[in-house]
Each structure stands twice: as structure tokens, then as C-alpha cells.
Design a protein around this motif. Structure first.
Motif, short mmCIF file in Angstrom:
data_model
loop_
_atom_site.label_atom_id
_atom_site.label_comp_id
_atom_site.label_asym_id
_atom_site.label_seq_id
_atom_site.Cartn_x
_atom_site.Cartn_y
_atom_site.Cartn_z
N ALA A 24 -7.10 5.00 1.60
CA ALA A 24 -5.95 5.89 1.83
C ALA A 24 -6.00 7.08 0.88
O ALA A 24 -5.78 8.22 1.28
CB ALA A 24 -4.65 5.11 1.65
N LEU A 43 -6.19 10.77 2.64
CA LEU A 43 -4.91 11.45 2.85
C LEU A 43 -4.80 12.77 2.11
O LEU A 43 -3.80 13.45 2.22
CB LEU A 43 -3.75 10.51 2.49
N LEU A 65 -0.93 0.33 6.81
CA LEU A 65 0.40 0.95 6.69
C LEU A 65 1.26 0.81 7.95
O LEU A 65 2.35 1.39 8.01
CB LEU A 65 0.22 2.45 6.38
N SER A 72 4.79 -0.79 7.27
CA SER A 72 5.55 0.10 6.40
C SER A 72 5.94 1.38 7.14
O SER A 72 7.08 1.83 7.08
CB SER A 72 4.71 0.41 5.17
N GLU A 112 -3.91 14.31 -0.30
CA GLU A 112 -2.98 14.80 -1.31
C GLU A 112 -3.28 14.21 -2.68
O GLU A 112 -2.65 14.58 -3.64
CB GLU A 112 -1.53 14.43 -0.96
N LEU A 163 1.00 4.18 -2.88
CA LEU A 163 0.85 5.62 -2.64
C LEU A 163 2.06 6.38 -3.18
O LEU A 163 1.93 7.45 -3.77
CB LEU A 163 0.67 5.90 -1.15
N ASP A 164 3.24 5.81 -2.99
CA ASP A 164 4.44 6.44 -3.55
C ASP A 164 4.35 6.52 -5.07
O ASP A 164 4.68 7.55 -5.66
CB ASP A 164 5.69 5.64 -3.18
N ILE A 200 2.18 9.35 -6.08
CA ILE A 200 2.87 10.63 -5.87
C ILE A 200 3.88 10.88 -6.98
O ILE A 200 4.05 12.01 -7.45
CB ILE A 200 3.55 10.65 -4.49
N TYR A 201 4.54 9.82 -7.44
CA TYR A 201 5.57 9.97 -8.45
C TYR A 201 5.01 10.01 -9.87
O TYR A 201 5.78 10.13 -10.81
CB TYR A 201 6.60 8.85 -8.33
N VAL A 204 0.84 -1.20 0.00
CA VAL A 204 0.00 0.00 0.00
C VAL A 204 0.88 1.25 0.00
O VAL A 204 0.62 2.21 -0.72
CB VAL A 204 -0.96 0.00 1.21
N SER A 205 1.93 1.21 0.80
CA SER A 205 2.86 2.33 0.84
C SER A 205 3.50 2.56 -0.53
O SER A 205 3.61 3.69 -1.00
CB SER A 205 3.93 2.04 1.90
N LEU A 247 -5.05 1.75 7.67
CA LEU A 247 -4.94 1.80 6.21
C LEU A 247 -3.93 0.77 5.70
O LEU A 247 -3.46 0.87 4.58
CB LEU A 247 -4.53 3.20 5.76
#
Lengths: 391, 254
Positions: free
Chosen positions: A215, A219, B184, B187, A221, A183-184, A187-188, A179-180, B182
Motif C-alpha cells: 500500500a 498509493l 482494505l 475498511s 502519498e 496508513l492513517d 499520514i498523521y 492496514v487502514s 491491499l
């Protein structure tokens, strides 16, 4: 905290549950599949990746479903095109083995999947400009399990974007980083994220799309896909039928017990403002919160629970709390509703308090049973409530 | 986790198994709850384990007194730091929080306790206020500051920015406490370590409020991908402990 420091990127989500060979074949009926697909789109997942086997069952395909067909040969590609499919995905190895000049139409799109288990694998990706003329404009990076050099993804996406390629990120969840990583990737500048519902997969585990969706929503953004997350419980039921797997009770976003609470501190905070201990309201994801009474409960939790059950024991909440803790330790678990009602009923008999169902001490709001100034047999209402849920 | 109860005997057994895993610290419970909970914390503190045994406290002198009576190695004091918690839960203000924090830390210090503090709901708090709270606690003698992502909304980009900023001001050991709302928690804990945190809160099987906390087993797997993180806990033994705890978890059918 509100965002604003990161540029918003439009992003699409693709679910690849139905392209996994481990789907329960006996449950592959058109109605089930259609229902699953409609719910996926309903929660905000734009594309659904399927196998040819699933396409054969779904056909004729409703035109409002955006399907991505995974193919392993030229024959499968042609069969998909006959069914009206215009969006395909295959591994780059399969693509390089195909002879494609004579049969691709302008509207056909092909996503090329690359295995990127380590960041060094990115350096071995070579993209041929001619492929774009044959309908390949998107590459999928599948794997991304090494979290450490994730910033290299930023550079890679920018470089390929200059040559007209868009990137779909499909992180594997071997180290709970999917998941992280998703999200990265957003963003990229990745244009889409691929995963599965509940992170399910028989060969690999993927980013759980319900976590990615929530998320993205929370979040601030990110540009979120439009969808109704309150459909997630229904989607969960269909998922369990298709895969034969039960959703873990504490699974983020969709687990059955994620909004159950017991501790006195949490009960106190939630009674004053649920946002103190909830990242989002349960209703957002189609759930309700539930107060459990047990060993960790405090006096406020007892009051809240009694209020919820419509039971009034004037001045005896502390005694009830001690009874709850005692029984919880004895049973080695939290208490169920009928157990709580039984304890409250016995306390009424022992200490002779006026116990009624409903908040009005002059009588039961539901059935009008009334004490008329003398001690009442409030058990009438307790018994009825326990048996039938109402007087 | 709501509905799950461990008996004192089970808690003592789990403590011994955690000690055998070579975890650094066990947060054994909340003595202020009294009754069996307090007795179990005292029993665990008296085991003579290799690892440290700590107790969790609200910012109340009475809570701390209960913990001291249990003979724990460390007293952890949780400090609400977001305006949401301070105003809506405590119905106080920031000045009250700082004053109460000072009172509680000095109370515990004067009685010889090793004190750590937790910045509760830090991920929704004003970062400047976090630094003020952390600094106030350290001035009174607290030894470590925990950053608590109480509702699980942190993500990597915030961690790699905010943790070094906090570390640069406080210059103390930092601890991370993540929730998994979430997906996370592992991580975020991993990236917090990469950002300079040395202490990670985790649980067996990720058990904890709502979607749980950082799962110890998953954290070990994540750290194994990174050669500059050393986490000397045997993952196989963690799975055995998970099996043991699943029995307790299955007792509550809901």
C-alpha cells in the motif's frame, strides 16, 4: 491517482513475528531464523522484534540485522545488552517496575508499549520527561481497534512530538481495520508501523506488513521503505515453516491464487492491458498471472489459453469453448491443462482440423514434424507436450 | 474466483441461505453468459425470495435482454469510467460511453426494469467524469449508483473526501463495491458507509476476483464497533454459509 495533497512522511516498518510465544519451537534453528530475518529486511522491513529465546538462538547476531528485543525484566535487558543489542521494547508496566538509573548507556533506546484498545485509553497515557534521559524516546500504541475516532491519533502524535516523543503504531486486526489504521498513522506522523508477516499472531492479529508495504508503495502519498517485494514468495515459505500456518490462497499480496483469472470479461481486459484488472503487475510481488479455463470463460480466454499452450485449432474455438464449459460444469470446477489438451485433441480427431504444436501451420517449430500438404497427425506434438512439456 | 464452479443446485441453495440471512439483494449472476449460468439466474429469480434478485450486465443491449428474460427484480449495468478502461479495454472514448449508457438505461427502463449502474474502475477515474456518468444515468431513470473500486486501491482518506462529493452532486442512493488487493476492502466499505453510502457489496468469505471482495462476516464485526451503523445480519449464520461454500472452493486444486 497521484498524491501530493498529503505531506510525505518517512516511515519504518517493524516485524514482531519472532517475539510471539507461539513460534514453532522445533523450527527455531539459527539458519531458518537468519534466512527469515534477511528476507524481512530484503522486502523493506527495517526492524525485527524478537524475544530473548530467539536472540539466544541467533547469537552471535550479524551486525547488519536491526533487532528490537522485547524484554520483561531488568535481567532480560542486561542479557540483551551483553549480546550487543541496543534497541529494546517493553510494556510501560514493565518499565515502571524497573530500576534503570544505574545501567542504561547513552546509545540504548527503549520503546514503551501502551495498550490502546479504545481511543479513551490515550487520555490515560502519561509520559515522564525523565524517561527520555534514560533512553525512552519512542512510544508504541498497540491496539487501535476502534476505527471511529481515528482522527484523535493526529492530535495525539502532534502533541507528543512537541515533547520529543516519536510514535510507533501497532494496530490489531480484530475488525480488519489494521492496514487502514496503519496508513492513517503514517499520514498523521507516526515514525513507524509494527505488524507481522501475514498478520500472524497467536494472541492478537496484527497489520499484515506485506499489505502495508505494498500500500505504501502504490498509493503515492507516502515515502516508501526501500526493498524488493519480489522476495515475498520466499518470505512466505519461511513464514509457513516458522509458524506452521499455510498462507490462505486469496491472501492479499501473497496468496497463491490472487493473479488467477477466468471470467471472460477479465480475460478480455487483461489481454488488451493487464493494468485494467490488476492494481500492480504480478512480478512486483514475485508472482505470475494464470489464466484458468472454466464455466466463466469466454472466446478470448480460449484463444489466449490455446496460444499459451502452443495449440492451434483453426476455426473451432467456439466449439472448444462450449466443451470447456460443459466439462467444467460436469466436474464442478475449472479445468486443468491436461484436460484442456485432451479436449483439444479429441476435437481434432472429430473435426479433422490440422492441429500442430507451435504457431507455424507448416510444421511444429519444436521438432519439425511436418504435414507436407496433407492432414497431419498433430497428436504427435500434443502427446509429447502433455507428457514432457516439450517435443 | 478462478476455477470455482457452483452448480445450479448449489447456487439456489446459497440464494435461500442468503435470503435467510436477510441480505437486501443478491446479485445472482451474468445471464449474458448463457447456458447454465442464465438458467441458474432465472431459477433464483423465480424462487420468490424476500430479498431482491439482480443480474449483472455489460453496457450491451443484448446483455440486458438476457437479464430481462430471467425475470430478475433489478438490472445492474456496469459502466467503465476510467480512461484506462475506456481507451484500452473498450477502445472507445468518453462520449461513446455516455451515449451507450443512455441507450442501455433507457432500453431497460422502457421494459419496466429497476436499473442500477456501476461506475467501474471509479477509483482510477476522473472524479468529474464520474459525476457526469452518474447524472446521465439518473436522468435516464437509473435508481442507484455503485462506486466500484475495481482494483482495490482506495483508502479512507480518499473515501471520506470523494464519496460525499459524489453524493452532493447526484443526490441518489450510493452503493460501494470494494476489492481486497491491499487488505482494505472491509475498511473501505466501512468508511464508505460512514461517508453516506447505504448499500455495501460483500461476499461470503470475501470470495471474488484476485484477493476477493469485502468479507460479509468481517464487515459485520467492523460495524458492531460503531453504534450508529445498523447491520442486522447474524454473524454465526454467515459462518455456516462460508462452510458450505468452502466445499465448492476445495474442488479446484489448481
Amino acid at each position: 491517482m497521484k498524491g501530493g495533497y498529503l505531506q510525505k512522511q518517512p516511515v519504518h516498518l517493524t516485524d514482531r513475528t519472532l517475539s510471539d510465544p507461539g513460534i514453532m519451537k522445533e523450527n527455531l534453528q539459527r539458519e531458518n531464523l537468519l534466512h527469515f530475518c534477511m528476507l524481512l529486511q530484503g522486502v523493506g522491513i527495517q526492524k525485527i522484534e524478537i524475544s530473548l529465546e530467539v536472540l539466544d538462538i541467533l547469537a552471535p547476531v550479524p551486525c547488519n540485522l536491526l533487532l528490537l528485543l522485547r524484554v520483561n525484566s531488568k535481567e532480560e535487558l542486561l542479557r540483551g545488552m551483553e549480546q550487543g543489542i541496543l534497541d529494546f521494547i517493553c510494556t510501560v508496566e514493565v518499565w515502571e517496575g524497573m530500576e534503570t538509573d544505574d545501567y542504561l548507556f547513552p546509545d540504548v533506546q527503549m520503546t514503551l508499549e501502551y495498550s490502546v484498545r479504545r481511543w479513551s485509553d490515550l487520555t490515560s497515557i502519561s509520559l515522564c520527561k525523565e524517561w527520555q534521559q534514560q533512553g525512552c524516546r519512542c512510544i508504541r500504541l498497540a491496539g487501535l481497534i476502534d476505527p471511529v475516532d481515528i482522527d484523535i491519533l493526529d492530535l495525539f502524535i502532534s502533541m507528543v512530538a512537541e515533547d520529543g516523543w516519536s510514535v510507533d503504531a501497532c494496530p490489531y486486526n480484530n475488525t480488519s481495520q489494521a492496514v487502514s489504521a496503519a496508513l492513517d498513522a503514517v499520514i498523521y506522523g507516526a515514525c513507524s508501523i509494527s505488524g507481522t508477516f501475514c498478520g500472524w499472531g497467536t494472541r492478537e492479529h496484527f497489520a499484515p506488513l506485506e499489505e502495508v508495504l505494498t500500500a505504501l508503495y502504490l498509493l503515492d502519498e507516502f515515502t516508501i521503505p526501500a526493498g524488493d517485494l519480489a522476495l515475498l514468495p520466499r518470505l512466505g515459505s519461511e513464514y509457513e515453516k516458522l509458524t506452521g500456518c499455510a498462507i490462505p490462497l486469496q491472501k492479499p499480496v501473497i496468496g497463491e491464487r490472487i493473479f488467477w483469472y477466468e471470467s471472460g470479461i477479465h480475460a478480455d481486459g487483461i489481454s488488451k492491458d493487464p493494468a485494467t484488472y490488476e492494481p500492480f503487475p504480478p512480478a512486483l510481488v514475485g508472482k505470475t498471472r494464470r489464466l484458468v479455463l472454466g464455466k466463466h470463460s469466454g472466446i478470448r480466454a480460449v484463444r489466449e489459453k490455446l496460444k499459451e499452450l502452443g495449440v492451434l485449432i483453426a476455426g473451432a474455438e467456439e466449439q472448444l469453448l462450449q466443451q470447456v464449459k460443459h466439462h467444467s460444469m460436469k466436474l464442478q470446477r475449472g479445468l486443468y491443462t491436461d484436460e484442456i489438451l485432451e479436449i483439444a485433441g479429441k476435437m481434432h480427431q472429430r473435426i479433422g482440423n490440422h492441429v500442430v504444436a507451435g504457431r507455424d501451420e507448416n510444421g511444429c517449430k519444436d521438432c519439425g514434424y511436418h504435414s507436407a500438404g496433407r492432414r497431419t497427425n498433430g497428436r504427435h506434438c500434443l502427446d509429447y507436450k502433455r507428457k514432457s512439456g516439450s517435443c | 474466483m478462478a476455477g470455482i464452479v457452483l452448480t445450479t443446485k448449489e447456487k439456489v441453495e446459497v440464494a435461500k441461505m442468503l435470503d435467510a440471512l436477510r441480505v437486501y439483494q443478491i446479485e445472482a449472476g451474468i445471464p449474458a453468459m448463457g447456458g447454465e449460468e442464465k438458467k441458474s439466474v432465472a431459477k433464483i429469480a423465480a424462487l420468490g425470495l424476500r430479498c431482491k434478485v439482480s443480474a449483472w450486465n455489460r453496457m450491451h443491449i443484448q446483455d440486458i435482454e438476457h437479464s430481462l428474460q430471467c425475470g430478475v427484480d433489478m438490472v445492474h449495468i456496469s459502466v467503465p469510467t476510467s480512461d484506462l478502461h475506456i481507451q484500452n479495454k473498450l477502445q472507445k472514448d468518453r462520449v461513446w460511453v455516455i451515449n451507450q449508457l443512455r441507450r442501455c438505461v433507457s432500453y431497460a427502463q422502457e421494459r419496466g426494469a429497476y436499473v442500477t449502474i456501476g461506475l467501474e474502475d471509479a477509483s482510477r477515474a476522473d472524479p468529474a467524469f464520474l459525476r457526469v456518468v452518474g447524472a446521465a444515468a439518473l436522468l435516464e431513470g437509473a435508481k442507484r449508483v455503485r462506486y466500484a473500486d475495481t482494483v482495490g486501491i482506495l483508502h479512507r482518506h480518499r473515501i471520506v473526501r470523494e464519496i460525499p462529493q459524489l453524493h452532493a452532486v447526484l443526490k441518489s442512493d450510493l452503493e460501494i463495491h470494494c476489492h481486497n488487493d491491499l487488505g482494505l476492502a472491509v475498511s473501505n466499505s466501512f468508511w464508505a458507509v460512514k461517508a453516506g453510502v447505504r448499500y455495501v457489496d460483500s461476499t461470503i468469505g470475501g470470495m471474488g476476483e484476485r484477493a476477493g471482495n469485502c468479507d460479509l462476516y468481517q464487515m459485520i464485526l467492523a460495524c458492531r464497533e460503531c453504534p450508529d451503523i445498523w447491520l442486522p445480519i447474524e454473524p454465526g449464520m454467515v459462518l455456516e454459509l462460508e462452510q458450505y461454500l468452502r466445499k465448492a472452493a476445495r474442488r479446484y486444486k489448481g
